[in-house]
Design an enzyme around this catalytic site. Structure first.
Site, PDB file in Angstrom:
ATOM      1  N   SER A  45       0.845  -1.202   0.000  1.00 29.97           N
ATOM      2  CA  SER A  45       0.000   0.000   0.000  1.00 29.97           C
ATOM      3  C   SER A  45       0.871   1.239   0.000  1.00 29.97           C
ATOM      4  CB  SER A  45      -0.935   0.001   1.219  1.00 29.97           C
ATOM      5  OG  SER A  45      -0.230  -0.278   2.409  1.00 29.97           O
ATOM      6  N   ASP A  83       5.782  -7.201   2.406  1.00 32.74           N
ATOM      7  CA  ASP A  83       4.723  -7.535   1.451  1.00 32.74           C
ATOM      8  C   ASP A  83       5.333  -7.727   0.059  1.00 32.74           C
ATOM      9  OD1 ASP A  83       2.100  -7.950   0.797  1.00 32.74           O
ATOM     10  OD2 ASP A  83       1.488  -5.845   0.951  1.00 32.74           O
ATOM     11  N   LYS A 113       4.537 -11.580   3.138  1.00 32.60           N
ATOM     12  CA  LYS A 113       3.116 -11.790   2.855  1.00 32.60           C
ATOM     13  C   LYS A 113       2.952 -11.857   1.344  1.00 32.60           C
ATOM     14  CE  LYS A 113      -0.153  -8.359   3.173  1.00 32.60           C
ATOM     15  NZ  LYS A 113      -0.643  -8.321   1.774  1.00 32.60           N
ATOM     16  N   GLU A 115      -0.221 -12.450  -1.840  1.00 32.34           N
ATOM     17  CA  GLU A 115      -1.660 -12.484  -2.125  1.00 32.34           C
ATOM     18  C   GLU A 115      -2.027 -13.742  -2.910  1.00 32.34           C
ATOM     19  OE1 GLU A 115      -2.876  -8.843  -4.080  1.00 32.34           O
ATOM     20  OE2 GLU A 115      -2.159  -7.599  -2.442  1.00 32.34           O
ATOM     21  N   GLU A 182      -9.214  -9.670   3.450  1.00 35.13           N
ATOM     22  CA  GLU A 182      -9.513  -8.267   3.112  1.00 35.13           C
ATOM     23  C   GLU A 182     -10.882  -8.170   2.447  1.00 35.13           C
ATOM     24  OE1 GLU A 182      -6.400  -6.027   1.187  1.00 35.13           O
ATOM     25  OE2 GLU A 182      -7.753  -4.333   0.809  1.00 35.13           O
TER      26      GLU A 182
HETATM   27  O1  KIV Z   1      -0.410  -3.432   1.534  1.00 38.55           O
HETATM   28  C1  KIV Z   1      -1.118  -3.422   2.548  1.00 38.55           C
HETATM   29  O2  KIV Z   1      -1.169  -2.458   3.321  1.00 38.55           O
HETATM   30  C2  KIV Z   1      -1.912  -4.611   2.815  1.00 38.55           C
HETATM   31  C3  KIV Z   1      -2.929  -4.541   3.903  1.00 38.55           C
HETATM   32  C4  KIV Z   1      -4.117  -3.819   3.417  1.00 38.55           C
HETATM   33  C5  KIV Z   1      -3.276  -5.864   4.442  1.00 38.55           C
HETATM   34  O3  KIV Z   1      -1.765  -5.591   2.147  1.00 38.55           O
END
Ligand code: KIV
Length: 278
Positions: A45, A83, A113, A115, A182
């Site tokens: 994000s 992420d 993390k 997706e 989400e």
């Molecule tokens: O990138 C992010 O902030 C996320 C969250 C919304 C879980 O993946």
């Protein structure tokens, strides 16, 4: 002592809610860490809330590593999750392992993390086999926004709800230590949470997940271009920052800043000497 994935698992067992927040820089990570958050996500994000893109899709590995390093320097206790950005874990297994390893080795994160559900299960399993803890992410997966056709709630119908439940099970079997849900309807999130041994961390997924995650810039009222229904502003810092900047500019213009308080002194005789020398 740094929080471990075993601690996160135990929180679910003890029915202790798990608060997670994003952070993208040293100062914010330090505050979130000192406030006691057990999990910090360096979310992609950052593409929107820090880098000013319209989505997460332009974010690169190098962007993520740069910010993960900064967060890691500020976070002494929280478990830091990096992420994995768009298409950095899809092309082939070797690239996926290499990119995930960069988060741990260069970025200093303790977990990654990614997706997706069933489609990434093999990758999750390989990463976990290599000693890299993985957090899953299903429901609204912003990296697939063009495929999904927009930022919409996922799993309202029977077919999609069944698929999400199945994806969650498959991710658990593949070795994920937690799963972000989400924008999934609250009753579905509750069911997934009940069916899994690993914690669910919700964002727009209702109150019954084991934990919650929020984007820090939305929570602090810093990023106001798009405030989703599921975001709650606990502060309105954008307004406070604008007011502070306006006061500063007004004082510079009127001579109110700086005063003697913000200035340095020196021996008056030295200035006198310089003045007399012309
Ligand atoms: O990138 C992010 O902030 C996320 C969250 C919304 C879980 O993946």
């Amino acid at each position: 002592m740094r929080v471990t994935i075993a601690d996160i698992r135990q929180m679910k067992e003890k029915k202790e809610k798990i608060p997670m927040l994003t952070a993208y820089d040293y100062v914010t990570a330090k505050m979130v860490d000192e406030a006691g958050a057990p999990l910090i996500l360096v979310g992609d994000s950052l593409g929107m809330v820090i880098l000013g893109y319209e989505s997460t899709i332009p974010v690169t590995m190098d962007d993520m590593i740069h910010h993960t390093k900064a967060v890691r320097r500020g976070a002494n206790s929280a478990l830091v999750v990096g992420d994995m950005p768009f298409m950095t874990y899809h092309t082939n297994m070797s690239d996926s392992l290499h990119n995930a390893a960069r988060f741990i080795q260069e970025g200093g994160a303790q977990a990654v993390k990614l997706e997706g559900g069933e489609v990434v299960a093999e990758t999750v399993s390989r990463l976990v086999g290599c000693g890299i803890p993985v957090m899953g992410h299903i429901g609204l997966t912003p990296q697939s926004i063009h495929q999904l056709g927009g930022f919409k709630v996922r799993g309202k119908g029977l077919g999609e709800a069944r698929k999400l439940l199945n994806d969650a099970r498959i991710l658990e079997e593949a070795g994920a230590f937690a799963i972000v849900l989400e924008c999934t309807p609250a009753p579905l999130s509750r069911l997934i949470t009940e069916r899994l041994g690993i914690p669910t961390i919700g964002i727009g997924a209702g109150p019954d997940c084991d934990g919650q995650v929020q984007v820090i810039s939305a929570l602090l009222g810093l990023y106001t271009e798009f405030v989703p229904k599921h975001a709650k502003q606990y502060a309105r810092l954008a307004g406070e920052i604008e007011a502070a900047v306006s006061s500063y500019m007004a004082e510079v213009k009127t001579g109110g800043f700086p005063t003697a308080e913000q200035s340095y002194t020196m021996d008056e005789s030295i200035i006198k000497q310089l003045e007399s020398e012309g």
